[in-house]
Design a protein around this motif. Structure first.
Motif, PDB file in Angstrom:
ATOM      1  N   PHE A 158       0.829  -1.210   0.000  1.00 33.39           N
ATOM      2  CA  PHE A 158       0.000   0.000   0.000  1.00 33.39           C
ATOM      3  C   PHE A 158       0.858   1.252   0.000  1.00 33.39           C
ATOM      4  O   PHE A 158       0.356   2.349   0.247  1.00 33.39           O
ATOM      5  CB  PHE A 158      -0.938  -0.023   1.214  1.00 33.39           C
ATOM      6  CG  PHE A 158      -1.593  -1.351   1.389  1.00 33.39           C
ATOM      7  CD1 PHE A 158      -2.554  -1.778   0.478  1.00 33.39           C
ATOM      8  CD2 PHE A 158      -1.224  -2.205   2.417  1.00 33.39           C
ATOM      9  CE1 PHE A 158      -3.135  -3.025   0.609  1.00 33.39           C
ATOM     10  CE2 PHE A 158      -1.789  -3.455   2.547  1.00 33.39           C
ATOM     11  CZ  PHE A 158      -2.763  -3.875   1.652  1.00 33.39           C
ATOM     12  N   GLY A 159       2.151   1.097  -0.223  1.00 32.24           N
ATOM     13  CA  GLY A 159       3.020   2.265  -0.352  1.00 32.24           C
ATOM     14  C   GLY A 159       3.608   2.735   0.962  1.00 32.24           C
ATOM     15  O   GLY A 159       4.457   3.620   0.976  1.00 32.24           O
ATOM     16  N   GLY A 160       3.168   2.146   2.085  1.00 37.23           N
ATOM     17  CA  GLY A 160       3.742   2.526   3.379  1.00 37.23           C
ATOM     18  C   GLY A 160       5.063   1.806   3.616  1.00 37.23           C
ATOM     19  O   GLY A 160       5.524   1.045   2.768  1.00 37.23           O
ATOM     20  N   THR A 161       5.661   2.041   4.754  1.00 42.95           N
ATOM     21  CA  THR A 161       6.872   1.297   5.124  1.00 42.95           C
ATOM     22  C   THR A 161       6.703   0.738   6.530  1.00 42.95           C
ATOM     23  O   THR A 161       5.949   1.284   7.343  1.00 42.95           O
ATOM     24  CB  THR A 161       8.140   2.183   5.105  1.00 42.95           C
ATOM     25  OG1 THR A 161       7.926   3.300   5.974  1.00 42.95           O
ATOM     26  CG2 THR A 161       8.456   2.682   3.715  1.00 42.95           C
ATOM     27  N   ARG A 162       7.409  -0.352   6.812  1.00 40.78           N
ATOM     28  CA  ARG A 162       7.415  -0.911   8.163  1.00 40.78           C
ATOM     29  C   ARG A 162       8.786  -1.537   8.411  1.00 40.78           C
ATOM     30  O   ARG A 162       9.450  -2.020   7.487  1.00 40.78           O
ATOM     31  CB  ARG A 162       6.308  -1.950   8.348  1.00 40.78           C
ATOM     32  CG  ARG A 162       6.474  -3.187   7.485  1.00 40.78           C
ATOM     33  CD  ARG A 162       5.420  -4.242   7.842  1.00 40.78           C
ATOM     34  NE  ARG A 162       5.517  -5.406   6.983  1.00 40.78           N
ATOM     35  CZ  ARG A 162       5.892  -6.620   7.397  1.00 40.78           C
ATOM     36  NH1 ARG A 162       6.196  -6.823   8.660  1.00 40.78           N
ATOM     37  NH2 ARG A 162       5.962  -7.632   6.546  1.00 40.78           N
ATOM     38  N   VAL A 163       9.198  -1.496   9.647  1.00 42.90           N
ATOM     39  CA  VAL A 163      10.455  -2.119  10.016  1.00 42.90           C
ATOM     40  C   VAL A 163      10.251  -3.639  10.088  1.00 42.90           C
ATOM     41  O   VAL A 163       9.264  -4.106  10.675  1.00 42.90           O
ATOM     42  CB  VAL A 163      10.944  -1.582  11.379  1.00 42.90           C
ATOM     43  CG1 VAL A 163      12.165  -2.367  11.863  1.00 42.90           C
ATOM     44  CG2 VAL A 163      11.278  -0.102  11.270  1.00 42.90           C
ATOM     45  N   VAL A 164      11.152  -4.369   9.467  1.00 44.34           N
ATOM     46  CA  VAL A 164      11.116  -5.831   9.549  1.00 44.34           C
ATOM     47  C   VAL A 164      12.177  -6.245  10.569  1.00 44.34           C
ATOM     48  O   VAL A 164      13.365  -6.206  10.303  1.00 44.34           O
ATOM     49  CB  VAL A 164      11.407  -6.471   8.172  1.00 44.34           C
ATOM     50  CG1 VAL A 164      11.413  -7.992   8.281  1.00 44.34           C
ATOM     51  CG2 VAL A 164      10.394  -6.006   7.146  1.00 44.34           C
ATOM     52  N   ASP A 165      11.724  -6.613  11.749  1.00 45.92           N
ATOM     53  CA  ASP A 165      12.619  -6.891  12.878  1.00 45.92           C
ATOM     54  C   ASP A 165      13.190  -8.298  12.835  1.00 45.92           C
ATOM     55  O   ASP A 165      12.611  -9.191  12.225  1.00 45.92           O
ATOM     56  CB  ASP A 165      11.825  -6.790  14.198  1.00 45.92           C
ATOM     57  CG  ASP A 165      12.110  -5.472  14.886  1.00 45.92           C
ATOM     58  OD1 ASP A 165      13.129  -4.843  14.548  1.00 45.92           O
ATOM     59  OD2 ASP A 165      11.299  -5.086  15.753  1.00 45.92           O
ATOM     60  N   LEU A 166      14.279  -8.452  13.571  1.00 45.26           N
ATOM     61  CA  LEU A 166      14.754  -9.795  13.893  1.00 45.26           C
ATOM     62  C   LEU A 166      13.749 -10.385  14.886  1.00 45.26           C
ATOM     63  O   LEU A 166      13.410  -9.741  15.881  1.00 45.26           O
ATOM     64  CB  LEU A 166      16.136  -9.690  14.538  1.00 45.26           C
ATOM     65  CG  LEU A 166      16.995 -10.939  14.656  1.00 45.26           C
ATOM     66  CD1 LEU A 166      17.321 -11.511  13.286  1.00 45.26           C
ATOM     67  CD2 LEU A 166      18.297 -10.604  15.383  1.00 45.26           C
ATOM     68  N   PRO A 167      13.263 -11.600  14.640  1.00 41.47           N
ATOM     69  CA  PRO A 167      12.363 -12.191  15.639  1.00 41.47           C
ATOM     70  C   PRO A 167      13.153 -12.535  16.892  1.00 41.47           C
ATOM     71  O   PRO A 167      14.352 -12.767  16.818  1.00 41.47           O
ATOM     72  CB  PRO A 167      11.853 -13.454  14.958  1.00 41.47           C
ATOM     73  CG  PRO A 167      12.963 -13.840  14.024  1.00 41.47           C
ATOM     74  CD  PRO A 167      13.590 -12.540  13.567  1.00 41.47           C
ATOM     75  N   LEU A 168      12.474 -12.577  18.021  1.00 40.05           N
ATOM     76  CA  LEU A 168      13.162 -12.916  19.264  1.00 40.05           C
ATOM     77  C   LEU A 168      13.577 -14.388  19.237  1.00 40.05           C
ATOM     78  O   LEU A 168      14.723 -14.737  19.452  1.00 40.05           O
ATOM     79  CB  LEU A 168      12.227 -12.645  20.444  1.00 40.05           C
ATOM     80  CG  LEU A 168      12.883 -12.697  21.819  1.00 40.05           C
ATOM     81  CD1 LEU A 168      13.910 -11.593  21.984  1.00 40.05           C
ATOM     82  CD2 LEU A 168      11.836 -12.611  22.910  1.00 40.05           C
ATOM     83  N   GLY A 169      12.618 -15.250  18.965  1.00 38.87           N
ATOM     84  CA  GLY A 169      12.921 -16.678  18.915  1.00 38.87           C
ATOM     85  C   GLY A 169      12.500 -17.241  17.572  1.00 38.87           C
ATOM     86  O   GLY A 169      12.873 -16.721  16.536  1.00 38.87           O
ATOM     87  N   GLU A 170      11.717 -18.253  17.579  1.00 39.44           N
ATOM     88  CA  GLU A 170      11.283 -18.924  16.345  1.00 39.44           C
ATOM     89  C   GLU A 170       9.782 -19.110  16.450  1.00 39.44           C
ATOM     90  O   GLU A 170       9.275 -19.449  17.510  1.00 39.44           O
ATOM     91  CB  GLU A 170      12.026 -20.259  16.227  1.00 39.44           C
ATOM     92  CG  GLU A 170      11.522 -21.262  15.213  1.00 39.44           C
ATOM     93  CD  GLU A 170      11.595 -20.772  13.783  1.00 39.44           C
ATOM     94  OE1 GLU A 170      10.710 -19.965  13.383  1.00 39.44           O
ATOM     95  OE2 GLU A 170      12.495 -21.192  13.058  1.00 39.44           O
ATOM     96  N   GLN A 171       9.082 -18.859  15.316  1.00 41.40           N
ATOM     97  CA  GLN A 171       7.646 -19.092  15.301  1.00 41.40           C
ATOM     98  C   GLN A 171       7.337 -20.552  15.560  1.00 41.40           C
ATOM     99  O   GLN A 171       6.351 -20.896  16.189  1.00 41.40           O
ATOM    100  CB  GLN A 171       7.088 -18.722  13.922  1.00 41.40           C
ATOM    101  CG  GLN A 171       7.180 -17.236  13.608  1.00 41.40           C
ATOM    102  CD  GLN A 171       6.692 -16.967  12.208  1.00 41.40           C
ATOM    103  OE1 GLN A 171       6.920 -17.760  11.303  1.00 41.40           O
ATOM    104  NE2 GLN A 171       6.009 -15.857  12.033  1.00 41.40           N
TER     105      GLN A 171
END
Lengths: 329, 329
Positions: A311-324
């Motif tokens: 949609f043209g926005g931006t978001r930070v893609v973080d390092l996950p803490l653990g594992e899904q």
């Protein structure tokens, strides 16, 4: 469990516990494999243990993962795997026919990857102190002259290429483990990537960074590379190939496909001037037929991964803490 | 459990299950490490998993074993270990301070052995599906020019030398595991043997066979070498150095010291003409101070190990079926 998930907790364990204890800087950068020089020969050396549950899943088994995973870690240094070790830890009472099927899978995967199993070991632990079969493989391979592929080499201007659709291994494991059905069966993408990397190196030895986005998925791999190199990574979210059944399963389970594990895909950071030719070479290879440019390295937000959304926005893609999802490989 | 004990059941597993599945002959001879050629460089490559219980014992820990065990396997090809991988499988809930102490032991043992930990991996399995800490190490090292040390090279006329008193590791583990006291505390003999082997190779590159008698002890190692080479082995039982507390503990427990594990000893099959000089070089090294000739290779009873007893009789020293004591390393 998070310390084994390949995310921030895993990185902390290496940075604060293992690396200081070992007193050398060979683990720096958290590369998939380490480049060494021995008697003037440049080698890549890598190790991984496999504790995937269940042992057999759509598209493969722990035996396939154990071979392909280590072959791929070596390929991420540009090395063609030559020899693997293969060590089993068996739980007392495990059916030998299961061990036999897994050994057959190891053998077949080694043939497919063009690597020899050179040495092995078997230990047995008491019932209730293991889980059927754990496997460790370590591998060595030659790094061709002029090749220097490392996370630290990613640099602003590089394009980021993914070799194919993402999230298939993780969803395949989830579907059998949780007994879920997503309409279409999703099979693991487990595959040896040495041949694909060779085809890319035929275009140019100057690939900057390669990584196979296994535990923690594409998001974790991009974060590790951004952190190691200090470059910013801008991800074009709409360009990331997510198969329909993977998108569906992730929607159902509340997961982000960017964090789901892959076992036969790679991310390449390629100088812009070579990107078209590298992409073409990848698409000409069966394991790269659906390769796509999904992002670029930028001078903004150094060390961080930012996604431009649909949609043209931006978001930070973080390092996950653990594992899904624990024990995915 | 017997399949992991290093005895006949382990050998069967390799011969009938793993070797055929892998479709190459690199595992033949059941050597401790495999000699490879890569880009003209002769390397030894070896792997071992460590599942010892308890994690800490008199004289060392799983961390010491994991380094020394793989360093020693490489040394048994005449190779000086250069790089090790180190992969942990942690059980969920394991105290990180325990992991830290083990990592410190790994680091210290690596420094002592002159080897670098080049690459690692950490996996975590659910509580009840592991046992605290399992470690796999794999290692690579250079084989010097002119050195060809293999079980197959043992030949009639060779003298058999042991580098020191036997049975200490196994008795040290038993004493803590069973809560037994034998008057004098027995400490594990865990130690890196690369320096001792270097000192032996300085005398002559023509050592025929080296083996560290770990799981299954001296008896198993001798049997494997007899089987691989087809030579008969005559063991002078009275010449085998068995420390008094080891003899006492074995008597109490009904064990034969010849089958008890060692983690810092080696057996050498040396041409008779070099034996005096090699023995002298061993005795001049701290880890070989009590080295002794304990037997010889003979043309009689090919492939078998026969002991001449203290009383002048003879007895066959068989390969054990499994292991007297599981999870010794």
């Amino acid at each position: 469990m998070g310390h084994g998930g390949g995310g921030a907790l895993s990185a902390e364990l290496v940075e604060h516990l293992f690396a200081p204890a070992y007193g050398n800087d060979l683990l720096a950068g958290l590369a998939d494999s380490t480049a060494l020089t021995l008697a003037g020969t440049r080698l890549a050396f890598s190790t991984d243990s496999y504790v995937v549950r269940p042992l057999f899943f759509p598209g493969g088994s722990i035996g396939d993962l154990a071979v392909n995973g280590t072959v791929n870690d070596l390929a991420m240094s540009g090395a063609r795997a030559a020899y693997l070790s293969c060590a089993f830890i068996l739980e007392e009472g495990t059916d030998l026919s299961v061990v036999g099927r897994i050994a057959q899978a190891v053998g077949a995967a080694a043939v497919a990857a063009g690597v020899s199993i050179a040495t092995g070991d078997t230990k047995v632990v008491d019932a209730g102190h293991g889980d059927g079969v754990f496997i460790n493989t370590s591998g060595i391979g030659l790094i061709p002259h002029g090749v220097d592929i490392r996370p630290q080499r990613a640099t602003p201007g590089d394009l980021v290429i993914v070799s194919g659709p993402i999230g298939m291994h993780g969803v395949a494991i989830m579907s059998v483990r949780e007994g879920l059905e997503f309409g279409v069966e999703v099979t693991s993408d487990t595959a040896p990537l040495g041949g694909l990397v060779d085809a890319m190196l035929d275009v140019t030895p100057d690939l900057h960074t390669l990584r196979d986005p296994t535990r923690g998925g594409v998001a974790t791999a991009l974060n590790e590379i951004a952190a190691a190199s200090g470059t910013g990574v801008l991800l074009h979210e709409h360009a990331v190939p997510v198969p329909e059944p993977v998108a569906g399963a992730c929607g159902f389970l509340g997961l982000d496909p960017l964090y789901v594990a892959n076992e036969g895909r790679l991310l390449a950071f390629v100088p812009r001037s070579h990107a078209d030719a590298v992409l073409a070479a990848m698409r000409a290879h069966p394991l790269g037929a659906q390769a796509a440019v999904i992002g670029e390295c930028v001078t903004e937000h150094p060390g961080m991964v930012v996604a431009r959304t649909r949609f043209g926005g931006t978001r930070v893609v973080d390092l996950p803490l653990g594992e899904q999802l624990p024990r995915i490989c």
